[in-house]
Design an enzyme around this catalytic site. Structure first.
Site, PDB file in Angstrom:
ATOM      1  N   GLU A  78       5.697 -10.535  13.677  1.00 32.17           N
ATOM      2  CA  GLU A  78       5.309 -11.756  12.965  1.00 32.17           C
ATOM      3  C   GLU A  78       5.020 -11.475  11.490  1.00 32.17           C
ATOM      4  O   GLU A  78       4.923 -12.369  10.684  1.00 32.17           O
ATOM      5  CB  GLU A  78       4.073 -12.334  13.643  1.00 32.17           C
ATOM      6  CG  GLU A  78       4.424 -12.772  15.063  1.00 32.17           C
ATOM      7  CD  GLU A  78       3.278 -13.516  15.700  1.00 32.17           C
ATOM      8  OE1 GLU A  78       2.200 -13.524  15.125  1.00 32.17           O
ATOM      9  OE2 GLU A  78       3.500 -14.092  16.760  1.00 32.17           O
ATOM     10  N   CYS A  82      -3.638 -14.507  21.333  1.00 35.66           N
ATOM     11  CA  CYS A  82      -4.753 -13.550  21.396  1.00 35.66           C
ATOM     12  C   CYS A  82      -4.337 -12.233  20.761  1.00 35.66           C
ATOM     13  O   CYS A  82      -5.173 -11.442  20.369  1.00 35.66           O
ATOM     14  CB  CYS A  82      -5.176 -13.329  22.838  1.00 35.66           C
ATOM     15  SG  CYS A  82      -4.186 -14.183  24.029  1.00 35.66           S
ATOM     16  N   HIS A  83      -3.053 -12.000  20.650  1.00 36.33           N
ATOM     17  CA  HIS A  83      -2.595 -10.738  20.050  1.00 36.33           C
ATOM     18  C   HIS A  83      -2.880 -10.718  18.548  1.00 36.33           C
ATOM     19  O   HIS A  83      -2.763  -9.691  17.900  1.00 36.33           O
ATOM     20  CB  HIS A  83      -1.111 -10.557  20.332  1.00 36.33           C
ATOM     21  CG  HIS A  83      -0.267 -11.662  19.824  1.00 36.33           C
ATOM     22  ND1 HIS A  83       0.186 -12.672  20.638  1.00 36.33           N
ATOM     23  CD2 HIS A  83       0.175 -11.923  18.585  1.00 36.33           C
ATOM     24  CE1 HIS A  83       0.907 -13.500  19.878  1.00 36.33           C
ATOM     25  NE2 HIS A  83       0.910 -13.073  18.630  1.00 36.33           N
ATOM     26  N   TYR A  91     -12.422  -9.861  16.116  1.00 42.19           N
ATOM     27  CA  TYR A  91     -13.240 -10.466  17.168  1.00 42.19           C
ATOM     28  C   TYR A  91     -14.532 -11.016  16.562  1.00 42.19           C
ATOM     29  O   TYR A  91     -14.985 -12.097  16.911  1.00 42.19           O
ATOM     30  CB  TYR A  91     -13.561  -9.422  18.234  1.00 42.19           C
ATOM     31  CG  TYR A  91     -12.318  -8.950  18.955  1.00 42.19           C
ATOM     32  CD1 TYR A  91     -11.817  -9.690  20.013  1.00 42.19           C
ATOM     33  CD2 TYR A  91     -11.664  -7.801  18.555  1.00 42.19           C
ATOM     34  CE1 TYR A  91     -10.683  -9.256  20.670  1.00 42.19           C
ATOM     35  CE2 TYR A  91     -10.534  -7.372  19.214  1.00 42.19           C
ATOM     36  CZ  TYR A  91     -10.043  -8.104  20.263  1.00 42.19           C
ATOM     37  OH  TYR A  91      -8.920  -7.684  20.907  1.00 42.19           O
ATOM     38  N   ASN A 113      -8.605 -14.800  30.001  1.00 36.68           N
ATOM     39  CA  ASN A 113      -7.960 -16.107  29.780  1.00 36.68           C
ATOM     40  C   ASN A 113      -6.726 -15.943  28.911  1.00 36.68           C
ATOM     41  O   ASN A 113      -6.651 -16.443  27.818  1.00 36.68           O
ATOM     42  CB  ASN A 113      -8.952 -17.046  29.093  1.00 36.68           C
ATOM     43  CG  ASN A 113     -10.016 -17.492  30.062  1.00 36.68           C
ATOM     44  OD1 ASN A 113      -9.874 -18.507  30.706  1.00 36.68           O
ATOM     45  ND2 ASN A 113     -11.062 -16.719  30.190  1.00 36.68           N
TER      46      ASN A 113
END
Length: 96
Positions: A83, A56-57, A26, A49
DNA sequence: CATTTGACGCCAA
DNA sequence: TTTGGCGCCAAAT
């Protein structure tokens, strides 16, 4: 017009730039967004959002923790592992 | 318009 | 080393 709020747009933009297997904290995103101390704001923005276009993960805490997720931290970890991101180990930071 | 909350980060004890 | 507290920013209520 397009600018809803520089920060919000910038953060979403930066996060959407994250490639597969890469994870940003972040604080990193906040820094790229223009405010190195807006880590909290970044989390808030992502939280309210949840854009399907934005990974966002792939945004985790600076401590190496996954942080949270609208779907549940478990799902976030799952996605990252899927991923190939360098995840420490689940929610508990196993500092080797 | 003011106050509270919140997916954080870093320093001090 | 671990836990607690403070600081910072934006959005929601």
């Amino acid at each position: 017009m397009a600018l809803v709020s520089d920060f919000r747009t910038k953060v979403l933009d930066v996060v959407s730039q994250i490639k597969v297997g890469e994870t940003l904290s972040y604080g990193e995103v906040a820094r790229r967004a223009g405010s190195p101390k807006a880590a909290r704001a970044v989390g808030n923005i992502l939280n309210k959002n949840f854009n399907p276009q934005i990974p966002c993960h792939r945004v985790i805490r600076a401590d190496g923790q996954v942080g949270g997720y609208n779907r549940g931290g478990k799902a976030k970890i799952r996605r990252l592992k899927q991923e190939g991101a360098k995840l420490v180990f689940g929610l508990t930071s196993a500092k080797v």
